[in-house]
Design an enzyme around this catalytic site. Sequence first.
Site, PDB file in Angstrom:
ATOM      1  N   ASP A  25       0.847  -1.170   0.000  1.00  0.00           N
ATOM      2  CA  ASP A  25       0.000   0.000   0.000  1.00  0.00           C
ATOM      3  C   ASP A  25       0.895   1.236   0.000  1.00  0.00           C
ATOM      4  O   ASP A  25       1.926   1.251   0.670  1.00  0.00           O
ATOM      5  CB  ASP A  25      -0.894  -0.011   1.247  1.00  0.00           C
ATOM      6  CG  ASP A  25      -1.769   1.216   1.328  1.00  0.00           C
ATOM      7  OD1 ASP A  25      -2.385   1.574   0.322  1.00  0.00           O
ATOM      8  OD2 ASP A  25      -1.837   1.819   2.415  1.00  0.00           O
ATOM      9  N   ASP A  62      -1.917  -0.610   6.207  1.00  0.00           N
ATOM     10  CA  ASP A  62      -2.080  -0.035   7.541  1.00  0.00           C
ATOM     11  C   ASP A  62      -3.506   0.381   7.842  1.00  0.00           C
ATOM     12  O   ASP A  62      -3.839   0.654   8.982  1.00  0.00           O
ATOM     13  CB  ASP A  62      -1.156   1.184   7.708  1.00  0.00           C
ATOM     14  CG  ASP A  62      -1.523   2.321   6.767  1.00  0.00           C
ATOM     15  OD1 ASP A  62      -2.188   2.050   5.740  1.00  0.00           O
ATOM     16  OD2 ASP A  62      -1.142   3.469   7.048  1.00  0.00           O
ATOM     17  N   ASP A  76      -7.328  -1.986   4.009  1.00  0.00           N
ATOM     18  CA  ASP A  76      -6.377  -3.036   3.630  1.00  0.00           C
ATOM     19  C   ASP A  76      -6.676  -4.380   4.302  1.00  0.00           C
ATOM     20  O   ASP A  76      -6.109  -5.400   3.906  1.00  0.00           O
ATOM     21  CB  ASP A  76      -4.950  -2.622   4.004  1.00  0.00           C
ATOM     22  CG  ASP A  76      -4.526  -1.337   3.340  1.00  0.00           C
ATOM     23  OD1 ASP A  76      -4.800  -1.181   2.137  1.00  0.00           O
ATOM     24  OD2 ASP A  76      -3.939  -0.473   4.023  1.00  0.00           O
TER      25      ASP A  76
END
Length: 732
Positions: free
Chosen positions: A204, A475, A479
């Site tokens: 990410d 985080d 996700d």
Amino acid sequence: QQRIAGREVARGDIVVLAEGDRVPADAILRHCVSLSADESLLTGESVPVRKIARPGEAEILPPGGEDTPFVYSGSMVVGGRGAARVLATGMRTEIGKIGRALQDQIPDATPLQKEIGKLVRNIAIIGVLLSLLLVAIHGLLIGDWLRGLLSGITLAMSILPEEYPVVLTVFLAMGAWRISRHRVLTRRIPTVEALGSATVLCVDKTGTLTHNRMTVRQLVADESVFEVADAAELPESFHELVEFAILSSETAPFDPMEKALHELGSRHLADTEHLHGDWELAHEYSLSPDLLALSHVWRARGREEYVVAAKGSPEAVADLCHLNEVQLASLEAQVNALAAKGMRVLGVARASYSGQEWPDIQHDFDFTFLGLVGLADPVRPGVAAALEECVTAGIRVVMITGDYPATAQAIAREAGLVAGKGGITTGAELEKMDDAALRERVRHSNIFARMVPEQKLRLVNALKANGEVVAMTGDGVNDAPALKSAHIGIAMGGHGTDVAREAAALVLLDDDFASIVRAVRIGRGIFDNLHKAMAYIFAVHLPIAGLSLIPLLLGWPPVFEPVHIVFLEMIINPACSIAFEAEPAEDNVMRRPPRDREQPLFGARTFWLSMLQGLVLLLAALAVLGYALHGGMPETQARAMAFLTLVSGNLGLILTNRSWQHAIMYMLRSRNPALWWVVGGASGFLALALTLPELRAVFHFAPITANQAGLCLVAGLCSAIWFELLKPIRGA
């Protein structure tokens, strides 16, 4: 108005929102003034998004993008105020859908767990059958069923694979401890070994590659450009630009960009006249869809006129300043240069006002354009080097972000990540693909932008369907489903959400992306050492089983009593579970591609090499035993010589299997205290068993001469050392 608990909010309620509020439900805005929300929890976008009000009914859309009328449960209002009508609560909200997706994800057993279970079952079946055969042979041929039963139990003790589950448990537990020393917490132990087989690392952008903290990167005033990063002092020519950027922000901001402006001011303007904590805000003009700029009017101490500060999109601020065509062309070039680097660009202007009535619109002020402020979420230190090491190790890196394609491309360029032949894929494009098309796209594209949680999960599943071993970092709540679905979910512990940490198998305690690469190195080393330990276990059990069975078939006296097996296990268990675990990783561990997911821990090549090692040691022990018996030596003396040969060969197997790449002499320079405790302890205790009369009686040994002992040592060590000749031939 009345204040109620968020859990009591129901569909149809009107919710009043203000700066600093956490949105309690998914809702549509009926009225708002300069409202912006931080939706990074759901989208991964690093900056807040503007909101607009809309009358009438509308179908709620997924989060993401500017100027939408929807606010979402769990997001934070960072600016403005408004009122919204609740459309969905609980599991029907966008954050609730993520929770439902998490419930549907069930972690699979790792390939290693499945393989060890199958191996233990097969060896156990073989061991039981051989033990029953030994009992039958002893009883039928010799007629001593009791001695046959004891021999069968001895054989079962020697061959049953009790070491395998112990070794797996110890290796993974110690691996988790070693990884924790690099600030990586292991929540699911089996994941430690899977790290070594990871072929794709999905990252990410926000909070993983970047800090998830906006900072001012560049300032532009007139034709001068100033790089803020690593600057010790801010030039005087940029002081006014920063001063008015702060004056156009909230005094106690929630907005990350306004926080970055205040931080820059406190760092560089603290001892100057450009910070005005004693000024009073007299009036303000908010953002609107028609003019993406805002203005703050300040009552300055010691002045009769008001000071006006404006900031917003460069085009809107340029419009307020009535720039001519030449100035607009120069401004556009400057803005494009900053945007190409992935920055969010703000224009800043100033004006003064001496009237009694406030103008209706911002255009009525006589603004002067001061310059541009470029803000960005910076790439973490060490990310570029870590990505390069991943490439060297044959691990493909894929960026999955909720941010815009241009921002994702700029961050990828800064980090050294190549988009691939497929270029950048957006969420809108992915939405139109079926599973087969998506599986083909993920083979060639390394950057995926404007992704919502469901699409991140689809990407991970598509990679898994292509046979990849997927590690996923993240985080945010957005996700979490992908983290749980991936073979190896890695959450950021410092700035990550609780939901992400609960869904992940590993947690980076210091949010250092480079820690992932170090963890992969340890994971590969663990698999290598596990492979060596398993090969050693198999090799050493073959001569033990052979010496339990073959002498009886040849009419020789039995070699082993239970005490001998116990002694051998005292060497085998710590050697395979502690000594091999402590071996350092091979030199090329991060210069080779990941192992094939389908490659078994104990494949055909390993099986035959291990069997050959065990067979040579078995033949050496049988040769010494036959030599002793045919030379007229008593049974106890022959047993002592055969046992010494077996133990010395066992120690030779430990030393030669430390590395299938380097020779013994090279490995002697490699520090492994646990190994020498095992070798020294076994050698010392064996010497006592051969020399002390009390222990000789326990082991059913008779004294042997120094020449006989030397013969046994040479036979045992040579039966293992021959493997050293294969290492250069195999090119390992």
